[in-house]
Scaffold this active site. Structure first.
Site, PDB file in Angstrom:
ATOM      1  N   GLY A 121       0.419  -1.470   0.144  1.00  0.00           N
ATOM      2  CA  GLY A 121       0.002  -0.187  -0.251  1.00  0.00           C
ATOM      3  C   GLY A 121       0.798   1.095  -0.128  1.00  0.00           C
TER       4      GLY A 121
ATOM      5  CE  LYS B 223       2.839  -0.702   5.545  1.00  0.00           C
ATOM      6  NZ  LYS B 223       3.771  -0.871   6.217  1.00  0.00           N
TER       7      LYS B 223
ATOM      8  CG  ASP C 273      12.941  -6.704   5.014  1.00  0.00           C
ATOM      9  OD1 ASP C 273      14.098  -6.939   4.448  1.00  0.00           O
ATOM     10  OD2 ASP C 273      12.090  -6.308   4.588  1.00  0.00           O
TER      11      ASP C 273
HETATM   12  N1  LIG Z   1       6.906   6.175   9.541  1.00  0.00           N
HETATM   13  C1  LIG Z   1       7.116   6.753   8.484  1.00  0.00           C
HETATM   14  N2  LIG Z   1       7.224   8.072   8.702  1.00  0.00           N
HETATM   15  C2  LIG Z   1       7.648   8.459   7.294  1.00  0.00           C
HETATM   16  N3  LIG Z   1       8.338   8.188   6.381  1.00  0.00           N
HETATM   17  C3  LIG Z   1       7.365   6.243   6.370  1.00  0.00           C
HETATM   18  C4  LIG Z   1       6.935   6.456   7.415  1.00  0.00           C
HETATM   19  N4  LIG Z   1       6.638   4.584   7.304  1.00  0.00           N
HETATM   20  C5  LIG Z   1       7.014   4.543   5.763  1.00  0.00           C
HETATM   21  N5  LIG Z   1       7.341   5.393   5.305  1.00  0.00           N
HETATM   22  C6  LIG Z   1       7.825   5.891   3.943  1.00  0.00           C
HETATM   23  O1  LIG Z   1       7.281   5.103   2.988  1.00  0.00           O
HETATM   24  C7  LIG Z   1       8.146   4.423   2.443  1.00  0.00           C
HETATM   25  C8  LIG Z   1       7.153   3.492   2.363  1.00  0.00           C
HETATM   26  O2  LIG Z   1       6.947   2.587   3.809  1.00  0.00           O
HETATM   27  P1  LIG Z   1       6.125   0.720   4.362  1.00  0.00           P
HETATM   28  O3  LIG Z   1       6.533   0.209   4.927  1.00  0.00           O
HETATM   29  O4  LIG Z   1       4.671   1.207   3.464  1.00  0.00           O
HETATM   30  O5  LIG Z   1       6.895  -0.241   3.071  1.00  0.00           O
HETATM   31  P2  LIG Z   1       8.355  -0.610   2.398  1.00  0.00           P
HETATM   32  O6  LIG Z   1       9.429  -0.850   3.667  1.00  0.00           O
HETATM   33  O7  LIG Z   1       9.463   0.592   1.307  1.00  0.00           O
HETATM   34  O8  LIG Z   1       8.386  -1.966   1.648  1.00  0.00           O
HETATM   35  P3  LIG Z   1       7.688  -2.972   1.861  1.00  0.00           P
HETATM   36  O9  LIG Z   1       6.404  -3.382   2.715  1.00  0.00           O
HETATM   37  O10 LIG Z   1       7.186  -3.595   0.398  1.00  0.00           O
HETATM   38  O11 LIG Z   1       8.718  -3.897   2.379  1.00  0.00           O
HETATM   39  C9  LIG Z   1       9.166   3.674   3.145  1.00  0.00           C
HETATM   40  O12 LIG Z   1       9.987   3.478   2.387  1.00  0.00           O
HETATM   41  C10 LIG Z   1       9.344   5.665   3.394  1.00  0.00           C
HETATM   42  O13 LIG Z   1       9.881   6.195   3.367  1.00  0.00           O
END
Ligand SMILES: Nc1ncnc2c1ncn2[C@@H]1O[C@H](COP(=O)(O)OP(=O)(O)OP(=O)(O)O)[C@@H](O)[C@H]1O
Length: 539
Positions: A141, A158, A275
Site C-alpha cells: 500500500g 499507511k 528485514d
Molecule cells: N513512519 C514513517 N515516517 C516517514 N516515512 C515513512 C514512514 N513509514 C514509511 N515511510 C515511507 O514510506 C515508504 C514505504 O513504507 P512501507 O513500510 O509501506 O514499505 P517498504 O518498507 O518500502 O516496503 P515493503 O512493505 O514492501 O517492505 C518507506 O520506504 C518510507 O520512505
C-alpha cells in the site's frame, strides 16, 4: 481567484510568522534564502499557479527543520498551533505543516473500529486526520502524510486496500509445497491481510525511541481500507542503496548504534525483525534512527526464533536461510545480525556485498563468496573487523548482539560504551487507565519529607508504608499493574501510601510543580530543581 484559494494563500507568510513569534515573545529566526524559496515554491503550488514541487512536503519539512534549528522548538510548535487555530477550516497550510514534529508517543496503540470520512476539494479527512500527499510506497500500500487536527501533529498513514490484498493473494498464491507426509511441518500460508494483522499485533506492544511507533489503527469493518497511523519520521529512509554517496564512518557509527539499540529491544521483546536493511531504517529530524516495517517479523518463545523458509530481502538474507529442506531451521536472532552486518557494509560502502540479477546466483554468492572491501571508500580496520564478524557464514561463529555492543569500533575502544540491556530494554506496558490514574501532584512539604526519608534510606520504596511480607521481585512487578488480579487497590477515600506523618500538613498547601508521585509506589519523578526548593523550605 475564488475565496477559498485566497484563504489558502499566505502572501504575507513572513508577516504572519513575525506576528506570531512576537505574540509568543520568541526570537525571530533569520530564515535563510533557500528556505524562503522553498516556501515560495510551495505557496505558488497551493495557489494553483505553479507545478507541484517535486517531493514538496519533504522539501518543505527540511526547510522547516532549518528554521527550527535556529529557533526555540517549543516556540515553533506553538507557532504551528496558533496558525492551525487561525486557519482551522482550511487544509493544513505549508507553515502549519512545516514546523510540526512527531511526538515521542508512549501511549499504547489505539484500535479504532469506526472511521468517518469527509472529502473536500483539497483533501480527504478520516476521523481527526487530514490526508496530505504520498510520502512512500510499499508492496502492500501507500504511505501518506496525515495531519492530526486534535494534537496538531503530522503522522505517516499507511493505507491498505483490504480487497486488493486478498485478491492478489488469491491470484498469485503459489501451490503449497509437496512434502512427504511424515516429515511435513505444518504449513500455514498466511494471506497478506493476516500478515498485516500480525504486524499490528507485534507493533502495538512496542515502545522504544529506535522503533517506529504505531499510534493508531483505523479499521472499520464497513471500509475497504485499513489505515495504520505511525509517528512521522521526517527524513525518511537513511539511505537508498546502491548510492555513490555512502555515509562517512562517523555518521554510520551513530546510526549503527541507534539501530543496535532498537534491535536489542526487539530481541528482548522476543521479536525477530527479519528485514533489517537501510530502507527500513528511518531517520528523524533529530538524527535518530527508527526501525520500521515489521511486515515479515515474528514473535518467538524461549531464547530464539527457529525459522524455516525465506522472508525479507534477498540481498540481506543470511546463508543459512537459503538452505532448502523441510526440516531445516535457523536462528532468527543470527539472521537479524547478518542483515545488520550487510546494512553496516551498505552504510559505508554504498552497496551490498553480494549482487546478482539472478536469484539462484545471488544465493550462491551469499553462501560461498567472501566479503570484499573495495579500495574506495576506505574504511578503518576496526570497522572491517566488525563487519566480518557479523558476516560469518556459520551462524555459530557469528558475533552475537552482546559481543557487537562491546566491539572496539562500536564503543570507540571502550570510551563510549553502549547502554546496558537493562537500561535500553526496560519493559514498560501501560494501559490507558494507568496513564489516566497513575500521576498525581502532591503538596510540597509531604513530598519533601518523603523524598528526604527515601534519601536517608537510600531506597525508592515508600518508607512510610507498613512492611509487607517479602514478595519475589517478579511477582511484585506483576502485581503493580491494576489489571493484575493480585493487585490490591488502596482503601476507598484513602491515598495509598501518603505518609501518616504528613497527614496534618496536607490541607491548603500550594502544589509543587515538578514532583509527580504514583502512590502505588511505582514511580517517582522529581525535576532537578527539587533540591534547591527543598533547601529553601528547610531554611
Ligand atoms: N513512519 C514513517 N515516517 C516517514 N516515512 C515513512 C514512514 N513509514 C514509511 N515511510 C515511507 O514510506 C515508504 C514505504 O513504507 P512501507 O513500510 O509501506 O514499505 P517498504 O518498507 O518500502 O516496503 P515493503 O512493505 O514492501 O517492505 C518507506 O520506504 C518510507 O520512505
Amino acid at each position: 481567484m475564488d475565496d477559498s484559494s485566497e484563504r489558502r494563500r499566505h502572501p504575507k507568510l513572513g508577516e504572519m510568522m513575525k506576528n506570531t513569534f512576537a505574540r509568543y515573545s520568541l526570537t525571530i529566526p533569520t530564515i535563510p534564502e533557500n528556505v524562503i524559496s522553498q516556501l515560495r515554491q510551495w505557496n505558488e503550488w497551493m495557489m494553483g499557479d505553479g507545478e507541484q514541487p517535486p517531493r514538496a512536503t519533504r522539501a518543505l519539512l527540511s526547510a522547516a527543520s532549518m528554521v527550527r534549528q535556529q529557533s526555540d522548538t517549543t516556540g515553533v510548535r506553538r507557532l504551528v498551533r496558533a496558525q492551525a487555530i487561525h486557519d482551522d477550516d482550511a487544509a493544513p497550510t505549508s507553515s502549519q505543516l512545516a514546523a510540526t514534529m512527531s511526538p515521542n508517543l508512549t501511549r499504547p496503540t489505539r484500535y479504532v473500529k469506526s472511521v468517518s470520512q469527509q472529502r473536500s476539494v483539497s483533501y480527504i479527512q478520516l476521523n481527526q486526520y487530514k490526508l496530505m500527499e504520498e510520502i512512500g510506497q510499499g508492496s502492500y500500500g501507500i504511505v501518506k502524510l496525515a495531519y492530526n487536527e486534535q494534537d496538531k501533529n503530522l503522522y505517516a498513514m499507511k493505507v491498505l486496500d483490504k480487497i486488493k490484498l486478498l485478491k492478489n493473494f488469491a491470484c498469485f498464491r503459489q501451490p503449497p509445497p509437496r512434502r512427504n507426509k511424515e516429515n511435513a511441518a505444518p504449513s500455514i500460508m498466511k494471506n497478506p491481510l493476516q500478515l498485516v494483522q500480525r504486524e499490528i499485533a507485534i507493533l502495538k506492544n512496542l515502545s522504544h525511541s529506535n522503533v517506529v511507533k504505531l499510534v493508531e489503527v483505523l479499521d472499520d469493518p464497513n471500509d475497504n481500507y485499513l489505515y495504520m497511523v505511525f509517528e512521522f519520521v521526517e527524513r525518511g529512509s537513511i539511505l537508498d542503496v546502491p548510492t555513490d554517496r555512502p555515509l562517512d564512518e562517523n555518521t554510520a557509527w551513530g546510526y549503527f548504534r541507534d539501530t543496535l539499540c532498537g534491535l536489542e529491544y526487539l530481541h528482548f521483546q522476543k521479536i525477530v525483525h527479519r528485514d533489517i536493511k537501510p530502507s527500513n531504517l528511518l531517520l528523524s529530524d533529530a538524527g535518530q534512527v527508527k526501525i520500521a516495517d515489521f511486515g515479515v517479523s515474528c514473535e518467538f518463545e524461549g531464547i530464539d526464533a527457529f525459522l524455516s523458509g525465506t522472508a525479507g530481502t534477498p540481498a540481506f538474507m543470511a546463508p543459512e536461510a537459503l538452505i532448502e529442506g523441510t526440516n531445516h531451521f535457523y536462528s532468527g536472532r543470527a539472521q537479524d545480525i547478518w542483515s545488520l552486518g550487510i546494512t553496516l557494509y551498505a552504510f559505508v560502502i554504498g552497496a551490498v556485498p553480494f549482487v546478482d540479477n539472478y536469484i539462484i546466483a545471488l544465493h550462491k554468492k551469499i553462501k560461498h563468496d567472501s566479503i570484499v572491501f573495495p579500495e574506495t571508500p576506505k574504511i578503518s580496520d576496526s570497522l572491517q573487523n566488525l563487519i566480518l564478524g557479523m558476516l560469518k557464514k556459520d551462524p555459530g561463529h557469528r558475533l552475537m548482539l552482546t559481543e557487537i555492543k562491546v566491539h572496539d569500533w562500536v564503543t570507540r575502544c571502550g570510551t563510549v560504551p553502549m547502554p546496558s540491556e537493562q537500561e535500553n530494554c526496560h519493559l514498560v506496558t501501560v494501559t490507558e487507565e494507568e496513564i489516566e490514574n497513575c500521576v498525581r501532584v502532591i503538596p510540597r512539604l509531604d513530598t519533601l519529607i518523603l523524598v528526604k526519608a527515601m534519601g536517608h534510606r537510600r531506597r525508592f520504596g515508600n518508607p512510610f508504608r507498613k512492611p509487607t511480607p517479602t514478595v519475589p521481585i517478579r511477582d511484585r512487578r506483576k502485581s503493580s499493574s491494576v489489571k493484575d488480579p493480585t493487585y490490591l487497590p488502596p482503601p476507598v477515600g484513602q491515598s495509598a501510601s501518603i505518609p501518616r506523618i504528613a497527614d496534618d500538613l496536607l490541607s491548603d498547601r500550594p502544589e509543587v510543580e515538578g514532583v509527580q508521585m504514583d502512590f502505588s509506589g511505582l514511580t517517582l519523578r522529581a525535576d532537578v530543581d527539587i533540591l534547591p526548593k527543598a533547601e529553601s523550605a528547610r531554611q
